[in-house]
Design a protein around this motif. Structure first.
Motif, short mmCIF file in Angstrom:
data_model
loop_
_atom_site.label_atom_id
_atom_site.label_comp_id
_atom_site.label_asym_id
_atom_site.label_seq_id
_atom_site.Cartn_x
_atom_site.Cartn_y
_atom_site.Cartn_z
N LEU A 31 22.85 -8.29 -18.10
CA LEU A 31 22.46 -6.94 -18.51
C LEU A 31 21.09 -6.95 -19.20
CD1 LEU A 31 25.85 -5.53 -19.83
CD2 LEU A 31 24.59 -4.79 -17.80
N ASP A 32 20.83 -7.97 -20.00
CA ASP A 32 19.52 -8.07 -20.66
C ASP A 32 18.40 -8.19 -19.63
OD1 ASP A 32 20.75 -7.89 -23.13
OD2 ASP A 32 20.66 -10.05 -23.53
N LYS A 33 18.64 -8.99 -18.57
CA LYS A 33 17.63 -9.15 -17.51
C LYS A 33 17.40 -7.82 -16.80
CE LYS A 33 18.47 -14.03 -16.64
NZ LYS A 33 19.02 -15.03 -15.70
N VAL A 34 18.47 -7.10 -16.52
CA VAL A 34 18.35 -5.79 -15.85
C VAL A 34 17.57 -4.83 -16.75
CG1 VAL A 34 19.62 -3.76 -15.06
CG2 VAL A 34 20.39 -6.05 -14.40
N ASN A 35 17.92 -4.78 -18.02
CA ASN A 35 17.25 -3.85 -18.94
C ASN A 35 15.76 -4.15 -19.08
OD1 ASN A 35 19.42 -2.15 -19.53
ND2 ASN A 35 20.20 -3.57 -21.07
N LEU A 36 15.38 -5.43 -19.00
CA LEU A 36 13.96 -5.78 -19.06
C LEU A 36 13.19 -5.24 -17.86
CD1 LEU A 36 14.02 -9.49 -20.31
CD2 LEU A 36 13.10 -7.51 -21.52
N LYS A 37 13.86 -5.08 -16.73
CA LYS A 37 13.20 -4.65 -15.50
C LYS A 37 13.34 -3.15 -15.23
CE LYS A 37 12.37 -8.91 -13.92
NZ LYS A 37 11.21 -9.42 -13.29
N MET A 38 14.04 -2.41 -16.07
CA MET A 38 14.35 -1.01 -15.78
C MET A 38 13.12 -0.14 -15.55
SD MET A 38 17.46 -0.31 -15.40
CE MET A 38 18.62 0.80 -16.09
N ASN A 39 12.02 -0.41 -16.19
CA ASN A 39 10.83 0.43 -16.03
C ASN A 39 9.89 -0.08 -14.94
OD1 ASN A 39 11.59 2.28 -18.01
ND2 ASN A 39 10.84 0.94 -19.62
N HIS A 40 10.26 -1.17 -14.27
CA HIS A 40 9.44 -1.69 -13.18
C HIS A 40 9.66 -0.85 -11.92
CE1 HIS A 40 8.94 -6.02 -14.88
NE2 HIS A 40 8.83 -5.12 -15.81
N GLU A 41 8.73 -0.95 -11.02
CA GLU A 41 8.89 -0.33 -9.70
C GLU A 41 9.03 -1.42 -8.66
OE1 GLU A 41 5.85 2.49 -8.81
OE2 GLU A 41 6.86 4.04 -9.96
N VAL A 42 9.82 -1.15 -7.65
CA VAL A 42 10.04 -2.10 -6.57
C VAL A 42 9.76 -1.42 -5.23
CG1 VAL A 42 11.74 -3.51 -7.79
CG2 VAL A 42 12.51 -1.53 -6.51
N ILE A 43 9.47 -2.23 -4.24
CA ILE A 43 9.26 -1.72 -2.89
C ILE A 43 10.64 -1.55 -2.25
CG2 ILE A 43 8.31 -2.21 -0.62
CD1 ILE A 43 6.10 -3.80 -2.07
N CYS A 44 10.94 -0.34 -1.79
CA CYS A 44 12.25 -0.09 -1.19
C CYS A 44 12.13 0.34 0.27
CB CYS A 44 13.03 0.92 -2.01
SG CYS A 44 12.23 2.51 -2.14
N GLY A 45 10.94 0.26 0.82
CA GLY A 45 10.73 0.62 2.21
C GLY A 45 9.23 0.69 2.50
N TYR A 46 8.92 1.01 3.74
CA TYR A 46 7.52 1.10 4.15
C TYR A 46 7.31 2.30 5.06
CZ TYR A 46 6.94 -3.67 2.47
OH TYR A 46 6.90 -4.78 1.68
N GLU A 47 6.12 2.87 4.98
CA GLU A 47 5.65 3.86 5.93
C GLU A 47 4.46 3.24 6.64
OE1 GLU A 47 4.55 7.43 3.90
OE2 GLU A 47 6.62 8.08 3.64
N TYR A 48 4.20 3.71 7.84
CA TYR A 48 3.07 3.17 8.61
C TYR A 48 2.18 4.32 9.05
CZ TYR A 48 6.11 -0.87 8.69
OH TYR A 48 6.92 -1.90 8.31
N ASN A 49 0.89 4.16 8.83
CA ASN A 49 -0.09 5.12 9.30
C ASN A 49 -0.81 4.48 10.48
OD1 ASN A 49 0.49 6.92 7.25
ND2 ASN A 49 -1.03 6.02 5.87
N VAL A 50 -0.79 5.16 11.61
CA VAL A 50 -1.47 4.68 12.81
C VAL A 50 -2.60 5.64 13.11
CG1 VAL A 50 -1.22 4.13 15.26
CG2 VAL A 50 0.70 3.71 13.69
N ASP A 51 -3.80 5.10 13.25
CA ASP A 51 -4.97 5.92 13.52
C ASP A 51 -5.67 5.33 14.74
OD1 ASP A 51 -6.89 7.88 13.19
OD2 ASP A 51 -8.09 6.69 11.79
N SER A 52 -6.14 6.21 15.61
CA SER A 52 -6.85 5.72 16.80
C SER A 52 -8.03 6.63 17.12
CB SER A 52 -5.90 5.63 17.99
OG SER A 52 -5.46 6.93 18.35
N THR A 53 -8.97 6.06 17.82
CA THR A 53 -10.12 6.83 18.28
C THR A 53 -10.31 6.54 19.77
OG1 THR A 53 -11.58 5.03 17.60
CG2 THR A 53 -11.34 6.88 16.08
N ILE A 54 -10.79 7.53 20.47
CA ILE A 54 -11.06 7.36 21.90
C ILE A 54 -12.53 7.00 22.02
CG2 ILE A 54 -11.12 8.49 24.13
CD1 ILE A 54 -8.81 10.26 23.14
N LEU A 55 -12.75 5.84 22.58
CA LEU A 55 -14.13 5.38 22.75
C LEU A 55 -14.56 5.59 24.20
CD1 LEU A 55 -13.86 2.00 20.82
CD2 LEU A 55 -14.76 4.15 19.96
N ALA A 56 -15.78 6.06 24.38
CA ALA A 56 -16.30 6.24 25.73
C ALA A 56 -16.52 4.88 26.39
CB ALA A 56 -17.61 7.02 25.69
#
Length: 103
Positions: A31-56
């Protein structure tokens, strides 16, 4: 039960008390270990941005697209507060404290 207490010796009670104290200490450390981490942020997933350009015309060593990975962050406190035990079989949880979530 109370009926069985007549059969318990002082040594046996002392052993049970020591066992309970060890369980308490282990739980308190967790419980002490959990309480020390309570205000931290963790990665719980990902989003992906895909960008493209049409080149002549193709340009050497230049890709016409990019992919950006954007981590989704959530506070440990909200993860803990959102969790509810609903009677399902308990299992080992993801390691949210060290961002080692296996997708």
């Amino acid at each position: 039960t109370i009926d069985n207490m007549d059969n318990l010796s002082l040594d046996s009670l002392s052993e049970h008390a020591d066992c309970l104290k060890a369980i308490y200490n282990t739980n308190q450390e967790a419980l002490d270990k959990v309480n020390l981490k309570m205000n931290h942020e963790v990665i719980c997933g990902y989003e992906y941005n895909v960008d493209s350009t049409i080149l002549a015309k193709a340009i050497k060593d230049k890709k016409p697209w990019t992919i950006e990975t954007v981590p989704i962050r959530k506070s440990v406190k909200s993860c803990v507060e959102d969790w509810r035990y609903t009677g399902e079989q308990l299992k080992e949880i993801d390691d949210v404290f060290n961002d080692k979530i296996d997708y």
